[in-house]
Structures are given as structure tokens and as C-alpha cells.
Design an enzyme around this catalytic site. Sequence first.
Site, mmCIF file in Angstrom:
data_model
loop_
_atom_site.group_PDB
_atom_site.id
_atom_site.type_symbol
_atom_site.label_atom_id
_atom_site.label_comp_id
_atom_site.label_asym_id
_atom_site.label_seq_id
_atom_site.Cartn_x
_atom_site.Cartn_y
_atom_site.Cartn_z
ATOM 1 N N HIS A 1 85.245 47.195 85.053
ATOM 2 C CA HIS A 1 85.112 48.342 84.149
ATOM 3 C C HIS A 1 84.704 47.920 82.743
ATOM 4 C CE1 HIS A 1 86.874 51.581 86.737
ATOM 5 N NE2 HIS A 1 87.243 50.504 87.419
ATOM 6 N N ASP B 1 82.010 48.139 74.591
ATOM 7 C CA ASP B 1 82.685 48.964 75.593
ATOM 8 C C ASP B 1 81.897 48.886 76.891
ATOM 9 O OD1 ASP B 1 84.601 50.796 76.526
ATOM 10 O OD2 ASP B 1 84.470 52.010 74.712
HETATM 11 P P1 ADQ Z 1 88.946 52.747 78.352
HETATM 12 O O1 ADQ Z 1 88.823 51.543 77.481
HETATM 13 O O2 ADQ Z 1 90.303 53.292 78.511
HETATM 14 O O3 ADQ Z 1 88.303 52.502 79.793
HETATM 15 P P2 ADQ Z 1 87.202 55.175 78.103
HETATM 16 O O4 ADQ Z 1 86.098 54.942 79.042
HETATM 17 O O5 ADQ Z 1 86.778 55.875 76.860
HETATM 18 O O6 ADQ Z 1 87.940 53.842 77.658
HETATM 19 O O7 ADQ Z 1 88.270 56.059 78.833
HETATM 20 C C1 ADQ Z 1 89.382 56.614 78.202
HETATM 21 C C2 ADQ Z 1 89.879 57.810 79.020
HETATM 22 O O8 ADQ Z 1 91.201 58.158 78.598
HETATM 23 C C3 ADQ Z 1 89.020 59.051 78.821
HETATM 24 O O9 ADQ Z 1 88.906 59.733 80.037
HETATM 25 C C4 ADQ Z 1 89.808 59.855 77.800
HETATM 26 O O10 ADQ Z 1 89.618 61.258 77.890
HETATM 27 C C5 ADQ Z 1 91.240 59.467 78.085
HETATM 28 N N1 ADQ Z 1 92.042 59.468 76.846
HETATM 29 C C6 ADQ Z 1 91.753 58.825 75.713
HETATM 30 N N2 ADQ Z 1 92.679 59.092 74.763
HETATM 31 C C7 ADQ Z 1 93.557 59.922 75.301
HETATM 32 C C8 ADQ Z 1 94.740 60.585 74.813
HETATM 33 N N3 ADQ Z 1 95.151 60.488 73.560
HETATM 34 N N4 ADQ Z 1 95.437 61.344 75.674
HETATM 35 C C9 ADQ Z 1 95.008 61.492 76.947
HETATM 36 N N5 ADQ Z 1 93.887 60.920 77.448
HETATM 37 C C10 ADQ Z 1 93.176 60.145 76.652
HETATM 38 C C11 ADQ Z 1 87.837 51.357 80.531
HETATM 39 C C12 ADQ Z 1 86.666 50.627 79.874
HETATM 40 C C13 ADQ Z 1 85.539 51.604 79.557
HETATM 41 C C14 ADQ Z 1 85.115 52.337 80.823
HETATM 42 C C15 ADQ Z 1 86.310 52.896 81.566
HETATM 43 C C16 ADQ Z 1 85.917 53.447 82.936
HETATM 44 O O11 ADQ Z 1 87.103 49.957 78.694
HETATM 45 O O12 ADQ Z 1 84.427 50.934 78.986
HETATM 46 O O13 ADQ Z 1 84.261 53.420 80.468
HETATM 47 O O14 ADQ Z 1 87.319 51.903 81.770
HETATM 48 O O15 ADQ Z 1 85.220 52.515 83.681
#
Ligand code: ADQ
Length: 458
Positions: free
Chosen positions: A155, A364
Site C-alpha cells: 500500500h 504517499d
Molecule cells: P493511509 O496512509 O492511511 O493509507 P489514505 O489513503 O489517505 O492514507 O487513507 C486514509 C483513510 O482513512 C481514508 O479512507 C480516510 O477517509 C480515512 N480517515 C482519515 N482520517 C480519518 C478520521 N479522522 N476519521 C475517520 N477516518 C479517517 C495507506 C497508504 C496510502 C494508500 C492507502 C490505501 O499510506 O498511500 O492510499 O493505504 O492503499
Amino acid sequence: MSRLFAVSNRVADPVGGKTAGGLAIGLLAALKQHGGVWFGWGGKTRQGDPSDPTIVRRGNISYATIDLFEADYDDYYNGYSNTSLWPLCHYMLGFFRYERRFSEAYRRVNALFARKMLPLLEDDDVIWVHDYHLIPLAAELRRAGVSNPIGFFMHVPFPNIDVLRTLPDHLDILRALTRYDVIGFQTHNDVRSFTEGLAREGLLQARLDDGRFRADGREITVKAFPIGIDVDGVIRMASRSVSSATVSRTVEGLHGRGFILGVDRLDYSKGLPERFRAFEQLLARYPETRNRLIFMQIAPPTRTGVRAYQDIRRELEQAAGHINGHYAEPDWVPIRYLNRGFSRSILMGLLRAANIGLVTPLRDGMNLVAKEFVAAQDPENPGALVLSTLAGAAIELDEAVIVNPYDSEGTAEAIQQAANMPLGERRERHASMIATLRRNDIDAWRTQFVDALLQSGG
Ligand code: ADQ
């Protein structure tokens, strides 16, 4: 049809919670479509040998969770996974630390996962392992005689070999990856970093056709499978939730000011101090924005056992206090910093209500928030997305206003551009991005990966 057996460090909370993590959000959406088993750590540790998995069935998903040895948890999770591998994969070597005991605990936990999974496996299961915590899992399963197809999806970014070599046991990591049948990455850049790494370390014997390689004596498929989102699910949730009490109150409280929103786990890779500085630059360089814009940053703490995460939390509290102290007026506070998680429904409603989505990670793998922001918008009057060029999502979402997150002045200019973008241009950019999201949604991600795994002949 084969059963999908997914494995990740943590599983999503089966009864639903404020899960803030892209892996859990993405994998849950993917599993909901066709069901399967989701195996991982349940969040508890114990002193003796962990017992058999606890299995809870919800809808078409069986959640199988295990405990970890108390003695290994810290070195495996906070240590090797999040103090060695995480900063390395995000090219942030200033945060990188390594100790041999981290790596030993990492291997022991992977062996434990394999041991506890074995009794649950069926002959025609297709095994799909997720993320950097579990790289050696296939090797452990093969050692135990498992011959099912085993795939791995990374990921986070895969670092260039010159960066990877910072890790003393980087060769073990490369070799362990070649024990999978299919290795999936978010972007072609990551595929290139991995295959170049294999070549430079003498592990690559041949490049075959269609993403297949011969490496360390095995035939493997290495491809990009950019993760998508459940586009219609986000649209439904965002349109419903925008009129909920919490979101309505938030919008009323803006008194017609422009609403900039950032939503991230509190992680140094997400570029939050740089983002706060960019907003400060905006207020300093464009005085007309003062009292006209409100920047809300939602950032729930994660990995609180790692020192760097405690430090970044303090740094952001200070930065928000400093900017607000300097610029606030009796009727306006420029930054609203919310240090906690929210239900998914409220988040999607807030994303829809926002005029500007600010997604500026320093690095990211993909970034799902950028995709969710686009899907959550009202197509008749969509907000504008400001997106880091260093997020995997920037490859697909090239109609966003793209910035280099280290350049605070450039990001300030981009916010100003987004704040003044005419409706016609916002609609055009949004329509193009939503079409891209639909072409490659979460269902496509799962189908393409599982198909590749079934065809791998593993
Ligand atoms: P993350 O680093 O966690 O994921 P991201 O892809 O932005 O980053 O996903 C975060 C998820 O958590 C989103 O669905 C978001 O809506 C949710 N979220 C964020 N803050 C929140 C909050 N305060 N309350 C509830 N939900 C919240 C890792 C990798 C990324 C990759 C993903 C998926 O680091 O690059 O995109 O996995 O593969």
C-alpha cells in the site's frame, strides 16, 4: 469459485468504528463485494503463546483475529514496521532507525501469523497478503508446505534500491517478496523501483512478457494495481450526510467563508507542518484571504507508541496556536485543528461541504482522501482539489491543482488559485477526475489483482 483469504496486520473493526486507515477502508470495501476471510491481529497482546484465532462472521466476511506475544509487539510494530520500514518506504531517512531485535521480532511475528493461519486454509483459497508488516509471510507459508497462490499488495511506496540499501537486511526483504506469485504496487514507479532493486542485487534472472519476471529461481508477476474507492458508496454517503446536524452546523458556522479541508492520519509523511506553513503564507501574502477562508484539519493520532508521532503532534499544536494567535480576529479563527477520528459518514459530509480539499503528503503510496474528496463533491458546484505531486494519486488525478508540498509558497499560490477557480473550470476538472475514478474503482482493483493471482499458476 475460490475463497479469498486476505491477511493484514490489523483487520477492520467488524462492528464498524472510526477506522482511520487507508488499508482497512480499501480492503473492507473490496471484501464486501464478494466476501471471504480477513485474518490479522485483533489488537491485544498476551504473555504466553497466543491461542487459536477468534472468528467472527459479519455478512459475507469472516474476521479471524489473533493476539500477539507481548514481548514481540513493540519491536515488530513500533520498531521494524514503523520505525524502520515506514520511513524508508516514504524516503524520510531522518526518521529511520534499525536494531537487530526489531528484525528478529518481525520475523517471529510473521512466523506466528503463518502458524495460526494454517488450520484455517482451504485447498482452493487464494491468499492475498497486505502491506509492509507482512513481507516474509509467503516464505513462512511456503516453508510450511502451502502451495496456494499467494499475492502481496504494497500500500505504501517501494523505495529505490539506493534508499532500500539503508536497511541492513534489505536483501532478505527483496528475497522474501520473490516468494509471492503476484506482487502488486500502487504505481509503475514502485514496480520499477522493485524490479531495479532485484536486478541491482543480482536476483533478477529474466524479464518475461506481461509483467512476469524470473527472480531468485521463481516466476513472479509484478504489476501496478492502483487502489480505487467505492465511488457510488462515497457519493451516496456524502450527499446524505451533508445535511446531517453536525455538517449543517459546521457549514452555518462558516458564515459564508470559503472552507478548506484536510483529513489525514497524524503522520509525518502527510506533510502537515508544511501544510500549516503554506496556509500561513497564504494569509501573509494575500491579505484579502484573511477572514474569508477557514482551514479545518482533521488528524486523529496514530502509532502513538512511536516517538516521532508524539513529536509531530506537539509541533502541529504549536503551529496552529501560533498562526491562530497571530491572525485570529474576534469573529474569525483561521485554523480549526481537530485531533480525533470521525465517523466515515461525517467525514464524507464534510468533504462534500468543503470548497477546497488540501491533500499534500510528502510521500504517499496512493492517498484515498484525495479520491474521496473528488467523489464527495456536488458535480453542479464542485470544490477544487490541491494535491501533492508526491502522492500516487497525482498520476490519475492530474486535473487537480498539483503542488510540491515542500514548497509552502507554491502551495499557498495553489490554494489561492483553487479559491478563485471559476465554476466552469471546476466542473470540467471534476468531471474528468470522476470519470477516472469510475474507470478504476475498488471493484476493479480487487478483480484485477485476484485475476492476476488466479492466472499466476501459483
Ligand atoms: P493511509 O496512509 O492511511 O493509507 P489514505 O489513503 O489517505 O492514507 O487513507 C486514509 C483513510 O482513512 C481514508 O479512507 C480516510 O477517509 C480515512 N480517515 C482519515 N482520517 C480519518 C478520521 N479522522 N476519521 C475517520 N477516518 C479517517 C495507506 C497508504 C496510502 C494508500 C492507502 C490505501 O499510506 O498511500 O492510499 O493505504 O492503499
